[in-house]
Design a protein around this motif. Structure first.
Motif, PDB file in Angstrom:
ATOM      1  N   SER A   9      80.389  -1.974 -87.090  1.00 39.48           N
ATOM      2  CA  SER A   9      81.231  -0.499 -87.386  1.00 39.48           C
ATOM      3  C   SER A   9      82.104  -0.610 -85.709  1.00 39.48           C
ATOM      4  O   SER A   9      82.460  -1.553 -84.613  1.00 39.48           O
ATOM      5  CB  SER A   9      79.824   0.491 -85.815  1.00 39.48           C
ATOM      6  OG  SER A   9      80.305   1.477 -85.795  1.00 39.48           O
ATOM      7  N   ILE A  86      81.963  11.782 -94.698  1.00 42.88           N
ATOM      8  CA  ILE A  86      82.150  11.906 -92.753  1.00 42.88           C
ATOM      9  C   ILE A  86      81.414  12.938 -92.581  1.00 42.88           C
ATOM     10  O   ILE A  86      81.231  13.680 -92.797  1.00 42.88           O
ATOM     11  CB  ILE A  86      83.860  12.409 -93.131  1.00 42.88           C
ATOM     12  CG1 ILE A  86      84.396  10.530 -93.323  1.00 42.88           C
ATOM     13  CG2 ILE A  86      83.838  12.013 -91.518  1.00 42.88           C
ATOM     14  CD1 ILE A  86      85.821  11.037 -94.008  1.00 42.88           C
ATOM     15  N   TYR A 111      81.712   7.413 -91.834  1.00 48.79           N
ATOM     16  CA  TYR A 111      82.424   7.351 -90.943  1.00 48.79           C
ATOM     17  C   TYR A 111      82.331   8.678 -90.089  1.00 48.79           C
ATOM     18  O   TYR A 111      81.587  10.022 -90.290  1.00 48.79           O
ATOM     19  CB  TYR A 111      83.948   7.909 -91.192  1.00 48.79           C
ATOM     20  CG  TYR A 111      84.675   7.343 -91.557  1.00 48.79           C
ATOM     21  CD1 TYR A 111      84.138   5.377 -92.094  1.00 48.79           C
ATOM     22  CD2 TYR A 111      86.110   7.140 -92.082  1.00 48.79           C
ATOM     23  CE1 TYR A 111      84.826   5.105 -92.453  1.00 48.79           C
ATOM     24  CE2 TYR A 111      87.161   5.916 -92.566  1.00 48.79           C
ATOM     25  CZ  TYR A 111      86.597   5.152 -93.062  1.00 48.79           C
ATOM     26  OH  TYR A 111      87.097   4.399 -93.222  1.00 48.79           O
ATOM     27  N   PRO A 146      77.605   3.838 -88.537  1.00 46.08           N
ATOM     28  CA  PRO A 146      79.041   3.886 -89.685  1.00 46.08           C
ATOM     29  C   PRO A 146      80.400   3.322 -89.573  1.00 46.08           C
ATOM     30  O   PRO A 146      79.692   2.603 -88.223  1.00 46.08           O
ATOM     31  CB  PRO A 146      79.372   5.107 -88.237  1.00 46.08           C
ATOM     32  CG  PRO A 146      78.540   5.514 -86.701  1.00 46.08           C
ATOM     33  CD  PRO A 146      77.451   4.179 -87.333  1.00 46.08           C
ATOM     34  N   SER A 147      80.509   2.488 -90.410  1.00 48.51           N
ATOM     35  CA  SER A 147      81.441   1.894 -90.564  1.00 48.51           C
ATOM     36  C   SER A 147      82.265   1.941 -89.179  1.00 48.51           C
ATOM     37  O   SER A 147      83.679   1.474 -89.273  1.00 48.51           O
ATOM     38  CB  SER A 147      81.815   1.711 -91.751  1.00 48.51           C
ATOM     39  OG  SER A 147      82.404   2.403 -92.290  1.00 48.51           O
ATOM     40  N   LYS A 148      83.294   3.400 -89.556  1.00 49.73           N
ATOM     41  CA  LYS A 148      83.644   3.563 -87.976  1.00 49.73           C
ATOM     42  C   LYS A 148      83.871   4.903 -87.084  1.00 49.73           C
ATOM     43  O   LYS A 148      82.995   6.166 -87.460  1.00 49.73           O
ATOM     44  CB  LYS A 148      85.207   4.208 -88.636  1.00 49.73           C
ATOM     45  CG  LYS A 148      85.962   2.930 -89.247  1.00 49.73           C
ATOM     46  CD  LYS A 148      87.401   3.385 -90.186  1.00 49.73           C
ATOM     47  CE  LYS A 148      87.895   2.198 -90.888  1.00 49.73           C
ATOM     48  NZ  LYS A 148      88.699   0.961 -90.582  1.00 49.73           N
TER      49      LYS A 148
END
Ligand code: GLY
Length: 337
Positions: A9, A86, A111, A146-148
């Motif tokens: 993350s 998102i 995200y 979350p990846s970002k």
């Protein structure tokens, strides 16, 4: 621009003007945040298809019905494994989107764009996501990072003061367990307002350091649950309507401190109460039904073989894991009846 890496993350301390995705995107927001930010945010996304979905705002939305409605909408939009969800909102949105994206086709990327202080300093970071059930809070959930995460204090300008203060309860929690100098700084609301980016960054860095070592909460990460053992029961008893999460944690910390005073001689509950009251946070919970309050402790996720695990401060800036006897817990709870 600052970025923290936590497992898979990336936590960015800015909001990009343009977000690109190879796959379709489903933005999920809530009825409070969407009117303020959704339209503008959707215009910044560049993807083959962009969908949006609005949840009713509030903790009551963290239920199986809302989760499945969202999943069915994702299916209707024909999201695939390259798609992205998102979360644009507070802790409730990030919890449901984290869980929905973790379940959808056995897991797709998501995200998180937290718009409340509470979500910025806690809920959106670390990959815990879930929903509530009549038996208790967050008892159904998964770990899904979350990846970002994109954190911008600009969102806080529209946050009601009550929610801002509830978010600060989580920062105060971190300061009590890990950082006495942060605790001292927090005593000035003026300083906090002027340095909110630093406060958020500091709090997330402390949390990231813990999660990095123990993502799945085999032990160390449980320290982030200080005040939550009692706080989750308080939230549940208020049907998730009466108190905001941070307010319940505030009262939960005071109860944990009372237990710490009996268990290890903790002597700074007065300072903690003063700080919480500086931010108009509630510091006393009145227990209506002692035996049902006590029984609920056995459903806490940290309880194993009927041993309830508490995170108790020893002094401001340090804590211990503790397993007090049932009678000692009862004795402390009697003071809240
Ligand atoms: N909010 C506690 C944790 O993320 O572990």
């Amino acid at each position: 621009m600052k970025t923290l890496n936590l497992h898979n993350s990336q936590i960015h301390f800015f909001l990009p003007d343009r977000l690109e995705s190879e796959g379709s995107v489903l933005v999920v927001s809530d009825s409070q945040v969407a009117p303020l930010y959704l339209k503008q945010f959707l215009s910044q996304i560049h993807a083959p298809q962009v969908f949006s979905y609005i949840l009713p705002s509030g903790e009551e939305s963290k239920n199986p019905k809302e989760l499945f409605s969202l999943l069915e909408y994702a299916l209707a939009c024909k999201l695939d494994r390259k798609s992205l969800m998102i979360a644009l909102g507070g802790g409730v949105v990030s919890d449901i989107v984290g869980l929905a994206s973790g379940l959808y086709m056995r897991g797709i990327d998501f995200y998180s764009i937290p718009t409340t202080l509470l979500a910025q300093v806690d809920a959106s970071v670390g990959g815990k996501c879930g929903i509530n059930s009549p038996q208790g809070k967050n008892l159904i959930g998964i770990f899904h990072q979350p990846s970002k995460v994109f954190i911008s204090p600009l969102f806080l300008s529209t946050l009601p003061p009550r929610e801002f203060n509830a978010g600060l309860a989580e920062v105060i929690k971190m300061a009590i367990c890990f950082d006495s100098s942060l605790f001292s700084s927090l005593s000035s609301p003026q300083w906090v307002k002027q340095n909110i980016e630093e406060v958020i960054y500091k709090s997330i860095s402390l949390k990231a350091h813990i999660v990095e070592q123990d993502e799945r909460e085999s032990n160390l990460r449980a320290s982030l649950n200080y005040g939550h053992t009692f706080g989750h029961i308080i939230e549940q008893e208020g049907d998730y309507k009466k108190y905001l999460h941070g307010e319940a944690v505030s009262m939960g910390m005071v109860m944990a401190n009372a237990l710490a005073t009996s268990y290890n001689g903790f002597s700074q509950n007065k300072e903690v109460i003063e700080l919480l009251q500086t931010y108009h946070l509630p510091t006393h919970y009145h227990i209506n039904h002692l035996s049902s309050f006590f029984d609920a402790l056995f459903l806490d996720k940290k309880t194993q073989n009927r041993k309830i695990k508490f995170i108790l401060p020893k002094a401001i800036g340090s804590y211990e894991f503790a397993y007090p006897q049932e009678e000692e817990i009862m004795e402390v709870l009697r003071d809240f009846v």
